[in-house]
Motif scaffolding. Structure first.
Motif, PDB file in Angstrom:
ATOM      1  N   ALA A 128       0.823  -1.209   0.000  1.00  0.00           N
ATOM      2  CA  ALA A 128       0.000   0.000   0.000  1.00  0.00           C
ATOM      3  C   ALA A 128       0.861   1.265   0.000  1.00  0.00           C
ATOM      4  O   ALA A 128       0.376   2.344  -0.334  1.00  0.00           O
ATOM      5  CB  ALA A 128      -0.938  -0.013   1.201  1.00  0.00           C
ATOM      6  N   LYS A 129       2.124   1.133   0.358  1.00  0.00           N
ATOM      7  CA  LYS A 129       3.025   2.288   0.405  1.00  0.00           C
ATOM      8  C   LYS A 129       3.794   2.504  -0.896  1.00  0.00           C
ATOM      9  O   LYS A 129       4.481   3.506  -1.043  1.00  0.00           O
ATOM     10  CB  LYS A 129       4.026   2.103   1.551  1.00  0.00           C
ATOM     11  N   LYS A 130       3.693   1.577  -1.820  1.00  0.00           N
ATOM     12  CA  LYS A 130       4.398   1.734  -3.098  1.00  0.00           C
ATOM     13  C   LYS A 130       3.871   2.961  -3.837  1.00  0.00           C
ATOM     14  O   LYS A 130       2.685   3.274  -3.763  1.00  0.00           O
ATOM     15  CB  LYS A 130       4.180   0.512  -3.995  1.00  0.00           C
ATOM     16  N   PRO A 131       4.748   3.633  -4.580  1.00  0.00           N
ATOM     17  CA  PRO A 131       4.262   4.739  -5.409  1.00  0.00           C
ATOM     18  C   PRO A 131       3.201   4.206  -6.382  1.00  0.00           C
ATOM     19  O   PRO A 131       3.368   3.136  -6.958  1.00  0.00           O
ATOM     20  CB  PRO A 131       5.515   5.185  -6.171  1.00  0.00           C
ATOM     21  N   ARG A 132       2.119   4.960  -6.504  1.00  0.00           N
ATOM     22  CA  ARG A 132       1.005   4.491  -7.329  1.00  0.00           C
ATOM     23  C   ARG A 132       0.456   5.624  -8.180  1.00  0.00           C
ATOM     24  O   ARG A 132       0.378   6.759  -7.746  1.00  0.00           O
ATOM     25  CB  ARG A 132      -0.111   3.939  -6.445  1.00  0.00           C
ATOM     26  N   ILE A 133       0.054   5.261  -9.373  1.00  0.00           N
ATOM     27  CA  ILE A 133      -0.601   6.175 -10.309  1.00  0.00           C
ATOM     28  C   ILE A 133      -1.970   5.565 -10.593  1.00  0.00           C
ATOM     29  O   ILE A 133      -2.062   4.381 -10.907  1.00  0.00           O
ATOM     30  CB  ILE A 133       0.198   6.282 -11.624  1.00  0.00           C
ATOM     31  N   ILE A 134      -3.018   6.357 -10.475  1.00  0.00           N
ATOM     32  CA  ILE A 134      -4.356   5.855 -10.793  1.00  0.00           C
ATOM     33  C   ILE A 134      -4.723   6.351 -12.192  1.00  0.00           C
ATOM     34  O   ILE A 134      -4.628   7.546 -12.480  1.00  0.00           O
ATOM     35  CB  ILE A 134      -5.403   6.302  -9.759  1.00  0.00           C
ATOM     36  N   VAL A 135      -5.128   5.408 -13.035  1.00  0.00           N
ATOM     37  CA  VAL A 135      -5.409   5.713 -14.435  1.00  0.00           C
ATOM     38  C   VAL A 135      -6.819   5.226 -14.781  1.00  0.00           C
ATOM     39  O   VAL A 135      -7.094   4.031 -14.750  1.00  0.00           O
ATOM     40  CB  VAL A 135      -4.377   5.017 -15.354  1.00  0.00           C
ATOM     41  N   VAL A 136      -7.687   6.171 -15.075  1.00  0.00           N
ATOM     42  CA  VAL A 136      -9.017   5.808 -15.574  1.00  0.00           C
ATOM     43  C   VAL A 136      -8.830   5.546 -17.065  1.00  0.00           C
ATOM     44  O   VAL A 136      -8.456   6.435 -17.824  1.00  0.00           O
ATOM     45  CB  VAL A 136     -10.051   6.921 -15.311  1.00  0.00           C
ATOM     46  N   ASN A 137      -9.054   4.319 -17.459  1.00  0.00           N
ATOM     47  CA  ASN A 137      -8.840   3.876 -18.831  1.00  0.00           C
ATOM     48  C   ASN A 137     -10.159   3.966 -19.605  1.00  0.00           C
ATOM     49  O   ASN A 137     -11.201   4.238 -19.030  1.00  0.00           O
ATOM     50  CB  ASN A 137      -8.306   2.434 -18.805  1.00  0.00           C
ATOM     51  N   LYS A 138     -10.078   3.707 -20.875  1.00  0.00           N
ATOM     52  CA  LYS A 138     -11.258   3.650 -21.752  1.00  0.00           C
ATOM     53  C   LYS A 138     -11.965   5.012 -21.832  1.00  0.00           C
ATOM     54  O   LYS A 138     -13.185   5.118 -21.703  1.00  0.00           O
ATOM     55  CB  LYS A 138     -12.222   2.553 -21.300  1.00  0.00           C
ATOM     56  N   ALA A 139     -11.167   6.065 -22.034  1.00  0.00           N
ATOM     57  CA  ALA A 139     -11.686   7.434 -22.101  1.00  0.00           C
ATOM     58  C   ALA A 139     -12.745   7.605 -23.176  1.00  0.00           C
ATOM     59  O   ALA A 139     -13.550   8.536 -23.120  1.00  0.00           O
ATOM     60  CB  ALA A 139     -10.541   8.411 -22.344  1.00  0.00           C
ATOM     61  N   ASP A 140     -12.754   6.695 -24.158  1.00  0.00           N
ATOM     62  CA  ASP A 140     -13.712   6.784 -25.256  1.00  0.00           C
ATOM     63  C   ASP A 140     -15.116   6.315 -24.862  1.00  0.00           C
ATOM     64  O   ASP A 140     -16.064   6.518 -25.613  1.00  0.00           O
ATOM     65  CB  ASP A 140     -13.202   5.996 -26.461  1.00  0.00           C
ATOM     66  N   LEU A 141     -15.276   5.711 -23.687  1.00  0.00           N
ATOM     67  CA  LEU A 141     -16.601   5.261 -23.249  1.00  0.00           C
ATOM     68  C   LEU A 141     -17.426   6.426 -22.713  1.00  0.00           C
ATOM     69  O   LEU A 141     -16.890   7.366 -22.122  1.00  0.00           O
ATOM     70  CB  LEU A 141     -16.476   4.209 -22.134  1.00  0.00           C
ATOM     71  N   ASP A 142     -18.744   6.351 -22.903  1.00  0.00           N
ATOM     72  CA  ASP A 142     -19.634   7.359 -22.326  1.00  0.00           C
ATOM     73  C   ASP A 142     -19.477   7.356 -20.808  1.00  0.00           C
ATOM     74  O   ASP A 142     -19.443   6.290 -20.184  1.00  0.00           O
ATOM     75  CB  ASP A 142     -21.096   7.060 -22.684  1.00  0.00           C
ATOM     76  N   GLY A 143     -19.386   8.529 -20.254  1.00  0.00           N
ATOM     77  CA  GLY A 143     -19.289   8.646 -18.803  1.00  0.00           C
ATOM     78  C   GLY A 143     -17.876   8.562 -18.248  1.00  0.00           C
ATOM     79  O   GLY A 143     -17.667   8.739 -17.050  1.00  0.00           O
ATOM     80  N   ALA A 144     -16.881   8.288 -19.085  1.00  0.00           N
ATOM     81  CA  ALA A 144     -15.503   8.144 -18.603  1.00  0.00           C
ATOM     82  C   ALA A 144     -14.983   9.446 -17.999  1.00  0.00           C
ATOM     83  O   ALA A 144     -14.307   9.437 -16.969  1.00  0.00           O
ATOM     84  CB  ALA A 144     -14.588   7.668 -19.724  1.00  0.00           C
ATOM     85  N   GLU A 145     -15.304  10.562 -18.639  1.00  0.00           N
ATOM     86  CA  GLU A 145     -14.854  11.880 -18.132  1.00  0.00           C
ATOM     87  C   GLU A 145     -15.445  12.145 -16.746  1.00  0.00           C
ATOM     88  O   GLU A 145     -14.759  12.633 -15.842  1.00  0.00           O
ATOM     89  CB  GLU A 145     -15.270  12.976 -19.115  1.00  0.00           C
ATOM     90  N   LYS A 146     -16.706  11.805 -16.564  1.00  0.00           N
ATOM     91  CA  LYS A 146     -17.370  11.999 -15.265  1.00  0.00           C
ATOM     92  C   LYS A 146     -16.707  11.128 -14.196  1.00  0.00           C
ATOM     93  O   LYS A 146     -16.432  11.577 -13.077  1.00  0.00           O
ATOM     94  CB  LYS A 146     -18.860  11.653 -15.388  1.00  0.00           C
ATOM     95  N   VAL A 147     -16.425   9.879 -14.534  1.00  0.00           N
ATOM     96  CA  VAL A 147     -15.763   8.965 -13.594  1.00  0.00           C
ATOM     97  C   VAL A 147     -14.372   9.487 -13.259  1.00  0.00           C
ATOM     98  O   VAL A 147     -13.955   9.488 -12.099  1.00  0.00           O
ATOM     99  CB  VAL A 147     -15.697   7.528 -14.166  1.00  0.00           C
ATOM    100  N   PHE A 148     -13.656   9.963 -14.280  1.00  0.00           N
ATOM    101  CA  PHE A 148     -12.319  10.525 -14.049  1.00  0.00           C
ATOM    102  C   PHE A 148     -12.390  11.653 -13.027  1.00  0.00           C
ATOM    103  O   PHE A 148     -11.582  11.715 -12.092  1.00  0.00           O
ATOM    104  CB  PHE A 148     -11.723  11.019 -15.366  1.00  0.00           C
ATOM    105  N   LYS A 149     -13.345  12.560 -13.179  1.00  0.00           N
ATOM    106  CA  LYS A 149     -13.480  13.686 -12.246  1.00  0.00           C
ATOM    107  C   LYS A 149     -13.787  13.199 -10.830  1.00  0.00           C
ATOM    108  O   LYS A 149     -13.276  13.753  -9.849  1.00  0.00           O
ATOM    109  CB  LYS A 149     -14.538  14.669 -12.749  1.00  0.00           C
ATOM    110  N   GLN A 150     -14.611  12.158 -10.706  1.00  0.00           N
ATOM    111  CA  GLN A 150     -14.915  11.594  -9.388  1.00  0.00           C
ATOM    112  C   GLN A 150     -13.669  10.981  -8.750  1.00  0.00           C
ATOM    113  O   GLN A 150     -13.389  11.205  -7.570  1.00  0.00           O
ATOM    114  CB  GLN A 150     -16.006  10.517  -9.497  1.00  0.00           C
ATOM    115  N   VAL A 151     -12.928  10.208  -9.535  1.00  0.00           N
ATOM    116  CA  VAL A 151     -11.714   9.567  -9.033  1.00  0.00           C
ATOM    117  C   VAL A 151     -10.675  10.627  -8.683  1.00  0.00           C
ATOM    118  O   VAL A 151     -10.034  10.558  -7.629  1.00  0.00           O
ATOM    119  CB  VAL A 151     -11.157   8.555 -10.064  1.00  0.00           C
ATOM    120  N   GLU A 152     -10.550  11.620  -9.539  1.00  0.00           N
ATOM    121  CA  GLU A 152      -9.589  12.697  -9.291  1.00  0.00           C
ATOM    122  C   GLU A 152      -9.932  13.438  -7.994  1.00  0.00           C
ATOM    123  O   GLU A 152      -9.058  13.704  -7.162  1.00  0.00           O
ATOM    124  CB  GLU A 152      -9.589  13.654 -10.480  1.00  0.00           C
TER     125      GLU A 152
END
Length: 189
Positions: A128-152
């Motif tokens: 859990a302490k390892k450096p981590r990058i969170i990546v919302v994939n599949k940006a081309d799907l409907d709703g991906a931008e909204k999910v990205f904003k929630q995760v961000e």
């Protein structure tokens, strides 16, 4: 004459970057997009049963990326092949956590992030302490931008968060820049 030994050796570093996430988050597609590796890719869970490795060349750096099979809830308790998969994650330096904006089964995208975080922590607090990058994939799907904003909104204070499309090869350079930065891959120069 001589001695006979039975040794059990364990490779300590499998890869510099480990791709983690629930099944079907696009880990194999990401690996294919940034390396010459060609893992099996399919639209059903558990396509990847063993780590796939690829060598990534990015901005005069060369590093190994491992596509780790999908982690599921209960993996830290041995559900499925959880312990085996989590042991692979131990042998990486930086984690790129891919998130499907559609979620997985009954999990929302935000719940999938928490599930992976919990499984890492429950298996070994050091994961859990390892450096981590969170990546919302599949940006081309409907709703991906909204999910990205929630995760961000929820995770950006602790982790860098990106929106990409591995299949369309969009947004990958920023993720790789961050992986290089977090992993301090200077010994590969």
């Amino acid at each position: 004459k001589g001695e006979e030994l039975t040794l059990i050796l364990e490779l300590k570093v499998l890869a510099d970057v480990g791709l983690v996430g629930l099944p079907n988050a696009g880990k194999s597609t990401f690996l294919t997009a940034v390396t010459a590796a060609r893992p099996k890719i399919a639209n059903y869970p558990f396509t990847t049963l063993n780590p796939n490795l690829g060598i990534c060349q990015h901005k005069n750096k060369s590093f190994i990326i491992a596509d780790i099979p999908g982690i599921i809830e209960g993996a830290s308790e041995g559900k499925g092949l959880g312990h085996q998969f989590l042991k692979h994650i131990e042998r990486t330096r930086v984690l790129v956590h891919l998130v499907d904006p559609s979620g997985f089964e009954n999990f929302t995208p935000l719940q999938t992030v928490k599930t992976i975080s919990d499984e890492l922590k429950n298996f070994d607090r050091n994961l859990a302490k390892k450096p981590r990058i969170i990546v919302v994939n599949k940006a081309d799907l409907d709703g991906a931008e909204k999910v990205f904003k929630q995760v961000e909104k929820k995770f950006a204070k602790k982790y860098p968060v990106f929106l990409i499309s591995a299949a369309a090869r969009k947004g990958l350079a920023k993720v790789l820049d961050e992986a290089v930065f977090l992993g301090v891959f200077s010994f590969f120069s």
